[in-house]
Design a protein around this motif. Structure first.
Motif, PDB file in Angstrom:
ATOM      1  N   MET A  38       0.844  -1.200   0.000  1.00  0.00           N
ATOM      2  CA  MET A  38       0.000   0.000   0.000  1.00  0.00           C
ATOM      3  C   MET A  38       0.880   1.251   0.000  1.00  0.00           C
ATOM      4  SD  MET A  38      -2.161   0.864   3.487  1.00  0.00           S
ATOM      5  CE  MET A  38      -1.628  -0.217   4.797  1.00  0.00           C
ATOM      6  N   ASN A  39       0.417   2.258  -0.718  1.00  0.00           N
ATOM      7  CA  ASN A  39       1.157   3.521  -0.773  1.00  0.00           C
ATOM      8  C   ASN A  39       0.798   4.359   0.459  1.00  0.00           C
ATOM      9  OD1 ASN A  39       2.151   6.023  -1.226  1.00  0.00           O
ATOM     10  ND2 ASN A  39       1.623   6.068  -3.403  1.00  0.00           N
ATOM     11  N   GLN A  40       1.651   4.216   1.496  1.00  0.00           N
ATOM     12  CA  GLN A  40       1.352   4.779   2.817  1.00  0.00           C
ATOM     13  C   GLN A  40       1.151   6.306   2.784  1.00  0.00           C
ATOM     14  OE1 GLN A  40       1.119   2.544   5.178  1.00  0.00           O
ATOM     15  NE2 GLN A  40       0.975   3.761   7.054  1.00  0.00           N
ATOM     16  N   LEU A  41       2.062   6.989   2.092  1.00  0.00           N
ATOM     17  CA  LEU A  41       1.997   8.458   2.094  1.00  0.00           C
ATOM     18  C   LEU A  41       0.751   8.968   1.397  1.00  0.00           C
ATOM     19  CD1 LEU A  41       5.605   9.810   1.507  1.00  0.00           C
ATOM     20  CD2 LEU A  41       4.131  10.066   3.520  1.00  0.00           C
ATOM     21  N   ALA A  42       0.437   8.358   0.254  1.00  0.00           N
ATOM     22  CA  ALA A  42      -0.752   8.779  -0.497  1.00  0.00           C
ATOM     23  C   ALA A  42      -2.007   8.497   0.318  1.00  0.00           C
ATOM     24  CB  ALA A  42      -0.804   8.044  -1.840  1.00  0.00           C
ATOM     25  N   LEU A  43      -2.036   7.354   1.010  1.00  0.00           N
ATOM     26  CA  LEU A  43      -3.204   7.014   1.828  1.00  0.00           C
ATOM     27  C   LEU A  43      -3.359   7.988   2.994  1.00  0.00           C
ATOM     28  CD1 LEU A  43      -3.506   3.162   2.318  1.00  0.00           C
ATOM     29  CD2 LEU A  43      -5.334   4.742   1.739  1.00  0.00           C
ATOM     30  N   GLN A  44      -2.215   8.329   3.620  1.00  0.00           N
ATOM     31  CA  GLN A  44      -2.265   9.293   4.739  1.00  0.00           C
ATOM     32  C   GLN A  44      -2.836  10.618   4.268  1.00  0.00           C
ATOM     33  OE1 GLN A  44       1.725   9.424   6.190  1.00  0.00           O
ATOM     34  NE2 GLN A  44       1.387   7.776   7.656  1.00  0.00           N
ATOM     35  N   SER A  45      -2.382  11.035   3.111  1.00  0.00           N
ATOM     36  CA  SER A  45      -2.823  12.318   2.586  1.00  0.00           C
ATOM     37  C   SER A  45      -4.323  12.281   2.231  1.00  0.00           C
ATOM     38  CB  SER A  45      -1.929  12.638   1.382  1.00  0.00           C
ATOM     39  OG  SER A  45      -2.483  13.580   0.586  1.00  0.00           O
ATOM     40  N   LEU A  46      -4.783  11.144   1.717  1.00  0.00           N
ATOM     41  CA  LEU A  46      -6.219  10.978   1.426  1.00  0.00           C
ATOM     42  C   LEU A  46      -7.023  10.966   2.731  1.00  0.00           C
ATOM     43  CD1 LEU A  46      -8.492  10.389  -0.598  1.00  0.00           C
ATOM     44  CD2 LEU A  46      -7.932   7.968  -0.421  1.00  0.00           C
ATOM     45  N   ALA A  47      -6.496  10.252   3.742  1.00  0.00           N
ATOM     46  CA  ALA A  47      -7.183  10.189   5.039  1.00  0.00           C
ATOM     47  C   ALA A  47      -7.316  11.594   5.637  1.00  0.00           C
ATOM     48  CB  ALA A  47      -6.424   9.268   5.991  1.00  0.00           C
ATOM     49  N   GLN A  48      -6.284  12.411   5.470  1.00  0.00           N
ATOM     50  CA  GLN A  48      -6.313  13.785   5.999  1.00  0.00           C
ATOM     51  C   GLN A  48      -7.395  14.611   5.292  1.00  0.00           C
ATOM     52  OE1 GLN A  48      -4.220  15.068   8.549  1.00  0.00           O
ATOM     53  NE2 GLN A  48      -5.671  16.776   8.454  1.00  0.00           N
ATOM     54  N   LEU A  49      -7.475  14.454   3.968  1.00  0.00           N
ATOM     55  CA  LEU A  49      -8.480  15.200   3.197  1.00  0.00           C
ATOM     56  C   LEU A  49      -9.898  14.830   3.667  1.00  0.00           C
ATOM     57  CD1 LEU A  49      -8.548  17.102   0.628  1.00  0.00           C
ATOM     58  CD2 LEU A  49      -9.125  15.047  -0.657  1.00  0.00           C
ATOM     59  N   ILE A  50     -10.111  13.537   3.885  1.00  0.00           N
ATOM     60  CA  ILE A  50     -11.438  13.065   4.329  1.00  0.00           C
ATOM     61  C   ILE A  50     -11.730  13.568   5.741  1.00  0.00           C
ATOM     62  CG2 ILE A  50     -12.693  10.954   4.982  1.00  0.00           C
ATOM     63  CD1 ILE A  50     -11.196   9.629   2.534  1.00  0.00           C
ATOM     64  N   TYR A  51     -10.733  13.522   6.593  1.00  0.00           N
ATOM     65  CA  TYR A  51     -10.881  14.005   7.981  1.00  0.00           C
ATOM     66  C   TYR A  51     -11.259  15.494   7.971  1.00  0.00           C
ATOM     67  CZ  TYR A  51      -9.416  15.450  12.674  1.00  0.00           C
ATOM     68  OH  TYR A  51      -9.379  15.990  13.934  1.00  0.00           O
ATOM     69  N   ASP A  52     -10.572  16.280   7.155  1.00  0.00           N
ATOM     70  CA  ASP A  52     -10.855  17.722   7.110  1.00  0.00           C
ATOM     71  C   ASP A  52     -12.258  17.995   6.583  1.00  0.00           C
ATOM     72  OD1 ASP A  52      -8.328  18.159   8.024  1.00  0.00           O
ATOM     73  OD2 ASP A  52      -7.476  18.641   6.060  1.00  0.00           O
ATOM     74  N   TYR A  53     -12.727  17.138   5.702  1.00  0.00           N
ATOM     75  CA  TYR A  53     -14.041  17.368   5.086  1.00  0.00           C
ATOM     76  C   TYR A  53     -15.192  16.995   6.027  1.00  0.00           C
ATOM     77  CZ  TYR A  53     -17.945  16.952   1.816  1.00  0.00           C
ATOM     78  OH  TYR A  53     -19.163  17.082   1.194  1.00  0.00           O
ATOM     79  N   CYS A  54     -15.098  15.828   6.667  1.00  0.00           N
ATOM     80  CA  CYS A  54     -16.280  15.354   7.408  1.00  0.00           C
ATOM     81  C   CYS A  54     -15.969  14.823   8.809  1.00  0.00           C
ATOM     82  CB  CYS A  54     -16.998  14.267   6.608  1.00  0.00           C
ATOM     83  SG  CYS A  54     -15.997  12.805   6.402  1.00  0.00           S
ATOM     84  N   GLY A  55     -14.715  14.822   9.233  1.00  0.00           N
ATOM     85  CA  GLY A  55     -14.384  14.396  10.588  1.00  0.00           C
ATOM     86  C   GLY A  55     -14.137  12.901  10.738  1.00  0.00           C
ATOM     87  N   LEU A  56     -14.484  12.098   9.726  1.00  0.00           N
ATOM     88  CA  LEU A  56     -14.230  10.655   9.852  1.00  0.00           C
ATOM     89  C   LEU A  56     -12.725  10.443   9.815  1.00  0.00           C
ATOM     90  CD1 LEU A  56     -16.995   9.301   7.445  1.00  0.00           C
ATOM     91  CD2 LEU A  56     -17.062   9.437   9.940  1.00  0.00           C
ATOM     92  N   HIS A  57     -12.192   9.731  10.797  1.00  0.00           N
ATOM     93  CA  HIS A  57     -10.728   9.658  10.849  1.00  0.00           C
ATOM     94  C   HIS A  57     -10.223   8.233  10.687  1.00  0.00           C
ATOM     95  CE1 HIS A  57     -10.218   8.591  15.251  1.00  0.00           C
ATOM     96  NE2 HIS A  57     -11.481   8.776  15.105  1.00  0.00           N
ATOM     97  N   ASP A 113     -12.697  11.999  16.347  1.00  0.00           N
ATOM     98  CA  ASP A 113     -11.700  12.076  17.417  1.00  0.00           C
ATOM     99  C   ASP A 113     -12.066  13.228  18.370  1.00  0.00           C
ATOM    100  OD1 ASP A 113     -11.059  14.310  15.979  1.00  0.00           O
ATOM    101  OD2 ASP A 113      -8.974  13.777  15.608  1.00  0.00           O
ATOM    102  N   VAL A 114     -11.302  13.354  19.456  1.00  0.00           N
ATOM    103  CA  VAL A 114     -11.685  14.304  20.516  1.00  0.00           C
ATOM    104  C   VAL A 114     -11.779  15.756  20.007  1.00  0.00           C
ATOM    105  CG1 VAL A 114     -10.995  15.279  22.742  1.00  0.00           C
ATOM    106  CG2 VAL A 114     -10.952  12.808  22.389  1.00  0.00           C
TER     107      VAL A 114
END
Ligand SMILES: C[S@@+](CC[C@H](N)C(=O)[O-])C[C@H]1O[C@@H](n2cnc3c(N)ncnc32)[C@H](O)[C@@H]1O
Length: 278
Positions: free
Chosen positions: A1-20, A217-218
């Motif tokens: 898995m492309n760890q960095l790309a996934l982290q960056s995607l996870a961050q985008l989703i977190y910023d949009y809707c809070g799902l982490h 998250d908190v």
């Protein structure tokens, strides 16, 4: 898995809707795999798609949200709503409709349950009560708007038979919410992370925001509950899920302990309520 790309995607989703998904990148990848295959995208390409094509967001939200819900969920809270909160509001709120919000309502079972309980209490008209039902997922809102639920559906697993018989029509498509309840409820898309810009949401007498904060998250829980606090009228009530904790977050809500449950109340302007857990 492309760890960095996934982290960056996870961050985008977190910023949009809070799902982490930061701590669970493998799960994020698993949930998105069918969509990536369909588009022939790598993770990095998919991230860029989300940034440039807003119409992709409802699709990713549908893949990532958990929409589990059912009628008459957490009966002890509903009993408080019907027998304590509504009678108090019926006394106090006279010049305008009582305003209730089911935030993160999924397919609508929660707001329709609240509508049924209000009608049972003798509150029949949209001039007397308005229930706003919202979610970030457009597909679940469509089901809510239709007001039709499959007859064998798990949505009915806790619903008292008397409510089903009184407020739902047996049709060939399923059980349909009767107009007497449906007319009290309106559905709209609201992202809980974007409440600052929604001035028109001010002044709710009751907010139900149950079984969604567990996915945040908190810092996100704190941000959302602070917004809900701001959107409550003085003297308004907040119902959260039993697993949601807001202790120590500095939110000046009073905890109301009731048989087998608890909920929160915002003070009136002249009341001095200490923050929970402070
Ligand atoms: C498990 S359901 C809870 C439904 C209902 N409140 C109940 O307790 O039965 C959680 C809902 O939260 C919604 N949700 C997740 N993130 C959201 C956000 N940022 N804004 C609004 N709704 C969100 C999901 O789409 C999902 O329908």
């Amino acid at each position: 898995m492309n760890q960095l790309a996934l982290q960056s995607l996870a961050q985008l989703i977190y910023d949009y809707c809070g799902l982490h998904f930061m701590q669970n990148l493998a799960m994020l990848e698993r949930k998105l795999t069918p969509r990536l295959a369909e588009l022939g995208h790598t993770i990095g390409e998919y991230r860029r798609r989300l940034e440039t094509a807003p119409e992709e967001w409802p699709i990713v939200i549908e893949l990532l949200t958990i929409n589990e819900t059912y009628f008459y969920r957490e009966e002890h809270q509903l009993e408080q709503f019907q027998h304590t909160v509504l009678p108090e509001l019926m006394q106090r709120v006279r010049e305008r409709p009582i305003r209730v919000w089911s935030a993160a309502c999924s397919t609508g079972e929660e707001p329709y349950t609240l509508g049924m309980l209000a009608v049972q209490k003798g509150i029949f008209l949209p001039e007397s009560i308005r229930i706003v039902a919202s979610d970030i997922n457009e597909r679940v809102l469509q089901i809510g708007r239709s007001g039709v639920y499959g007859k064998g559906s798990l949505s009915f697993r806790r619903m008292p038979k008397s409510l089903l018989e009184q407020y739902m029509e047996d049709t060939e498509w399923g059980f349909q919410i009767k107009d007497s309840v449906k007319k009290l409820v309106s559905f709209e898309k609201i992202n809980l992370l974007e409440l600052e810009s929604r001035k028109e949401l001010e002044g709710f007498d009751v907010i139900f925001c149950r079984n969604v904060l567990i996915y945040f998250d908190v810092p996100t829980i704190q941000k959302v509950v602070q917004s809900l606090y701001r959107l409550l009228s003085p003297g308004g009530y907040l119902f959260l899920g039993h697993a949601d904790s807001i202790i120590g977050m500095g939110i000046p809500l009073q905890t109301i302990n009731a048989p087998n449950t608890f909920y929160y109340k915002k003070g009136f302007e002249n009341e001095n309520i200490r923050s929970i857990g402070s």
